[in-house]
Design a protein around this motif. Structure first.
Motif, PDB file in Angstrom:
ATOM      1  N   GLU A  85       0.846  -1.195   0.000  1.00 39.70           N
ATOM      2  CA  GLU A  85       0.000   0.000   0.000  1.00 39.70           C
ATOM      3  C   GLU A  85       0.880   1.243   0.000  1.00 39.70           C
ATOM      4  OE1 GLU A  85      -2.477  -0.364   3.480  1.00 39.70           O
ATOM      5  OE2 GLU A  85      -3.359  -2.253   2.783  1.00 39.70           O
ATOM      6  N   VAL A  87       1.939   4.449   1.695  1.00 37.36           N
ATOM      7  CA  VAL A  87       1.936   5.040   3.025  1.00 37.36           C
ATOM      8  C   VAL A  87       2.860   6.257   2.964  1.00 37.36           C
ATOM      9  CG1 VAL A  87       2.523   4.708   5.459  1.00 37.36           C
ATOM     10  CG2 VAL A  87       1.506   2.819   4.160  1.00 37.36           C
ATOM     11  N   THR A  92       4.669   0.528   0.582  1.00 34.10           N
ATOM     12  CA  THR A  92       4.998  -0.035   1.892  1.00 34.10           C
ATOM     13  C   THR A  92       4.301  -1.374   2.073  1.00 34.10           C
ATOM     14  OG1 THR A  92       5.142   2.210   2.782  1.00 34.10           O
ATOM     15  CG2 THR A  92       4.864   0.438   4.386  1.00 34.10           C
ATOM     16  N   ALA A  94       2.320  -2.999   4.171  1.00 33.78           N
ATOM     17  CA  ALA A  94       1.507  -2.469   5.261  1.00 33.78           C
ATOM     18  C   ALA A  94       0.936  -3.563   6.158  1.00 33.78           C
ATOM     19  CB  ALA A  94       0.364  -1.632   4.693  1.00 33.78           C
ATOM     20  N   ARG A  95       0.691  -4.734   5.588  1.00 31.35           N
ATOM     21  CA  ARG A  95       0.037  -5.777   6.369  1.00 31.35           C
ATOM     22  C   ARG A  95       0.309  -7.120   5.719  1.00 31.35           C
ATOM     23  NH1 ARG A  95      -5.733  -7.040   5.762  1.00 31.35           N
ATOM     24  NH2 ARG A  95      -5.691  -5.262   4.366  1.00 31.35           N
ATOM     25  N   VAL A 132       6.727  -4.479   9.428  1.00 31.39           N
ATOM     26  CA  VAL A 132       5.381  -4.467   8.857  1.00 31.39           C
ATOM     27  C   VAL A 132       4.420  -4.133   9.995  1.00 31.39           C
ATOM     28  CG1 VAL A 132       3.585  -5.840   7.735  1.00 31.39           C
ATOM     29  CG2 VAL A 132       5.980  -6.143   7.068  1.00 31.39           C
ATOM     30  N   LYS A 133       3.584  -3.161   9.782  1.00 32.51           N
ATOM     31  CA  LYS A 133       2.714  -2.674  10.852  1.00 32.51           C
ATOM     32  C   LYS A 133       1.856  -3.770  11.467  1.00 32.51           C
ATOM     33  CE  LYS A 133      -0.499   1.022  11.917  1.00 32.51           C
ATOM     34  NZ  LYS A 133      -1.160   2.213  11.449  1.00 32.51           N
TER      35      LYS A 133
END
Length: 142
Positions: A85, A87, A92, A94-95, A132-133
């Protein structure tokens, strides 16, 4: 412990260029491009290879964790979904979602969930991707 290698060669600019990624083992070689990475074009991409690495690592980590706890899994199958995604204007990871199914005789669902969560935290690729968040796990006992 061994050092693993892969290489990539990119030719041309970002949008019109193309590249190829190769594994040291020669088990995989694949083309990649802007469309295969940021759109739905043909070819592979780094995120897909990260997903394969994460799925493979987690499946092995779960099998090892189950064995340490006295359970012998018949089968562990994992799909990893890597979400690329934008960011703050930058692509990034992201998930990551890990979806796993395991056939483990004699284990309770609660114990399975406990071991699966610990395996997610202990998996070498999960640890490498700690930036990674969010890494989620959906574990199903079959």
């Amino acid at each position: 412990m061994p050092v693993r290698k892969a290489n990539a060669v990119w030719e041309g600019g970002l949008r019109q260029g193309k590249g190829i990624m190769r594994l040291q083992s020669q088990a995989f070689e694949g083309p990649y491009s802007f469309p295969s990475r940021f759109e739905e074009g043909e070819g592979t991409n780094p995120e897909e290879l990260i997903a394969a690495a994460h799925a493979g690592c987690f499946s092995m980590a779960l099998a090892a964790s189950l064995e340490r706890e006295g359970y012998t899994p018949k089968r562990v199958a994992t799909e990893a979904r890597v979400h690329l995604e934008m960011v703050e204007g930058k692509p990034t990871l992201a998930r990551i979602e890990l979806l796993t199914e395991a056939e483990v005789p004699g284990i309770s669902p609660e114990k399975f969930q406990e071991i699966a969560q610990a395996a997610k935290e202990g998996c070498a690729v999960s640890r490498a991707l700690a930036g990674v968040k969010e890494i989620t796990l959906q574990a199903k006992l079959v």
